[in-house]
Design an enzyme around this catalytic site. Structure first.
Site, PDB file in Angstrom:
ATOM      1  N   GLY A  69       0.829  -1.200   0.000  1.00  0.00           N
ATOM      2  CA  GLY A  69       0.000   0.000   0.000  1.00  0.00           C
ATOM      3  C   GLY A  69       0.858   1.242   0.000  1.00  0.00           C
ATOM      4  O   GLY A  69       2.014   1.206   0.460  1.00  0.00           O
ATOM      5  N   GLN A  74       2.971   9.960   1.034  1.00  0.00           N
ATOM      6  CA  GLN A  74       4.256   9.253   1.005  1.00  0.00           C
ATOM      7  C   GLN A  74       5.067   9.566  -0.251  1.00  0.00           C
ATOM      8  O   GLN A  74       6.266   9.309  -0.288  1.00  0.00           O
ATOM      9  CB  GLN A  74       4.044   7.735   1.119  1.00  0.00           C
ATOM     10  CG  GLN A  74       3.548   7.293   2.501  1.00  0.00           C
ATOM     11  CD  GLN A  74       3.335   5.793   2.546  1.00  0.00           C
ATOM     12  OE1 GLN A  74       2.324   5.291   2.082  1.00  0.00           O
ATOM     13  NE2 GLN A  74       4.304   5.061   3.084  1.00  0.00           N
ATOM     14  N   CYS A 112       6.167  -0.221   6.926  1.00  0.00           N
ATOM     15  CA  CYS A 112       5.733   0.985   6.208  1.00  0.00           C
ATOM     16  C   CYS A 112       6.862   1.397   5.268  1.00  0.00           C
ATOM     17  O   CYS A 112       8.036   1.417   5.665  1.00  0.00           O
ATOM     18  CB  CYS A 112       5.451   2.101   7.214  1.00  0.00           C
ATOM     19  SG  CYS A 112       4.983   3.667   6.441  1.00  0.00           S
ATOM     20  N   LEU A 113       6.532   1.733   4.033  1.00  0.00           N
ATOM     21  CA  LEU A 113       7.559   2.134   3.062  1.00  0.00           C
ATOM     22  C   LEU A 113       8.296   3.392   3.519  1.00  0.00           C
ATOM     23  O   LEU A 113       9.412   3.642   3.070  1.00  0.00           O
ATOM     24  CB  LEU A 113       6.920   2.371   1.686  1.00  0.00           C
ATOM     25  CG  LEU A 113       6.461   1.091   0.958  1.00  0.00           C
ATOM     26  CD1 LEU A 113       5.595   1.442  -0.237  1.00  0.00           C
ATOM     27  CD2 LEU A 113       7.653   0.248   0.531  1.00  0.00           C
ATOM     28  N   HIS A 154      -4.048   1.374   7.608  1.00  0.00           N
ATOM     29  CA  HIS A 154      -2.725   2.006   7.593  1.00  0.00           C
ATOM     30  C   HIS A 154      -2.704   3.196   6.618  1.00  0.00           C
ATOM     31  O   HIS A 154      -2.203   4.275   6.947  1.00  0.00           O
ATOM     32  CB  HIS A 154      -1.680   0.948   7.215  1.00  0.00           C
ATOM     33  CG  HIS A 154      -0.264   1.419   7.205  1.00  0.00           C
ATOM     34  ND1 HIS A 154       0.697   0.922   8.058  1.00  0.00           N
ATOM     35  CD2 HIS A 154       0.367   2.341   6.433  1.00  0.00           C
ATOM     36  CE1 HIS A 154       1.853   1.531   7.817  1.00  0.00           C
ATOM     37  NE2 HIS A 154       1.683   2.389   6.820  1.00  0.00           N
ATOM     38  N   GLU A 155      -3.278   2.982   5.424  1.00  0.00           N
ATOM     39  CA  GLU A 155      -3.246   4.048   4.400  1.00  0.00           C
ATOM     40  C   GLU A 155      -4.161   5.206   4.774  1.00  0.00           C
ATOM     41  O   GLU A 155      -3.816   6.377   4.567  1.00  0.00           O
ATOM     42  CB  GLU A 155      -3.642   3.503   3.025  1.00  0.00           C
ATOM     43  CG  GLU A 155      -2.760   2.398   2.475  1.00  0.00           C
ATOM     44  CD  GLU A 155      -1.286   2.654   2.605  1.00  0.00           C
ATOM     45  OE1 GLU A 155      -0.853   3.820   2.565  1.00  0.00           O
ATOM     46  OE2 GLU A 155      -0.546   1.673   2.786  1.00  0.00           O
ATOM     47  N   HIS A 158      -2.427   7.363   7.107  1.00  0.00           N
ATOM     48  CA  HIS A 158      -1.465   8.254   6.438  1.00  0.00           C
ATOM     49  C   HIS A 158      -2.137   9.561   5.997  1.00  0.00           C
ATOM     50  O   HIS A 158      -1.527  10.627   6.060  1.00  0.00           O
ATOM     51  CB  HIS A 158      -0.865   7.581   5.200  1.00  0.00           C
ATOM     52  CG  HIS A 158       0.389   6.794   5.465  1.00  0.00           C
ATOM     53  ND1 HIS A 158       1.511   7.347   6.038  1.00  0.00           N
ATOM     54  CD2 HIS A 158       0.712   5.494   5.214  1.00  0.00           C
ATOM     55  CE1 HIS A 158       2.456   6.428   6.138  1.00  0.00           C
ATOM     56  NE2 HIS A 158       2.000   5.284   5.645  1.00  0.00           N
TER      57      HIS A 158
END
Ligand SMILES: [Zn+2]
Length: 201
Positions: A69, A74, A112-113, A154-155, A158
């Site tokens: 995701g 991000q 997480c990226l 999670h997204e 963000h």
């Protein structure tokens, strides 16, 4: 400087540049510490070509990073859009509104990226329903369970400037913050020996 030289210089410094040169738009992923990750993203109001390009960039950057995701902040864009790729479930959502059909929870490892190499347990709801829009403004609904539900939560976080470290229990969060302080994110950190790409959002 000639155009050929500019291109070859870029090719040396950026691993994603081969794809960029073919017209794809893989963007650098912002890392923890970048203020945009703590900023509440704005709702999308214009369902235009620019939004469609953002969705393409998000999807291509997510594919390139081999994550599950990726949210627009991000990649440096403060708009309420995220892309997901959990197993065969792939897509994106604009202006998501999250709801929970029940009280069931799940516990499990999450990455997480924007935090390369950092994986810790995070408690999440097991089932989610996200209502949102396509890049043309048509309403859509995304029903998620297990990893997809985790990804959606999670997204959406963000987009509110909330990060997974905020969702950890205090002991885990302390361990994670220590690992983050010790992490060296300078240079190329695309691959981690511990990576579990289906849980990196
Ligand atoms: Zn993330």
């Amino acid at each position: 400087m000639s155009r050929a030289c500019q291109l070859s210089c870029v090719a040396v410094s950026e691993p994603a540049s081969a794809a960029n040169l073919k017209g794809m738009a893989i963007r650098p992923v912002r890392l923890f510490g970048d203020p945009i990750l703590r900023t509440v993203a704005d709702p999308v109001t214009d369902f235009d070509k620019q939004l469609q390009n953002l969705v393409k960039d998000l999807t291509q950057t997510l594919d390139d990073a081999q994550g599950a995701g990726l949210a627009a902040p991000q990649i440096g864009v403060g708009l309420r859009v995220f892309a997901y790729a959990v197993g065969s479930e792939r897509g994106y959502l604009v202006n998501p509104e999250l709801s929970f059909p029940d009280d069931e929870e799940q516990d499990g490892e999450e990455g997480c990226l924007s935090f390369p190499g950092i994986y810790y347990d995070v408690k999440r709801r097991l089932n989610t329903v996200a209502r949102g829009f396509t890049d043309r403004g048509d309403p859509v609904q995304l029903v998620g369970t297990d990893v997809l539900a985790r990804c959606i939560q999670h997204e959406t976080d963000h987009l509110d400037g909330v990060l997974f470290i905020d969702r950890m229990d205090p002991v885990t969060r302390k361990q994670a913050m220590k690992a983050i302080r010790e992490a060296n994110w300078d240079g190329a950190v695309k691959l981690s020996p511990h990576r579990m790409s289906d849980r990196i959002f």
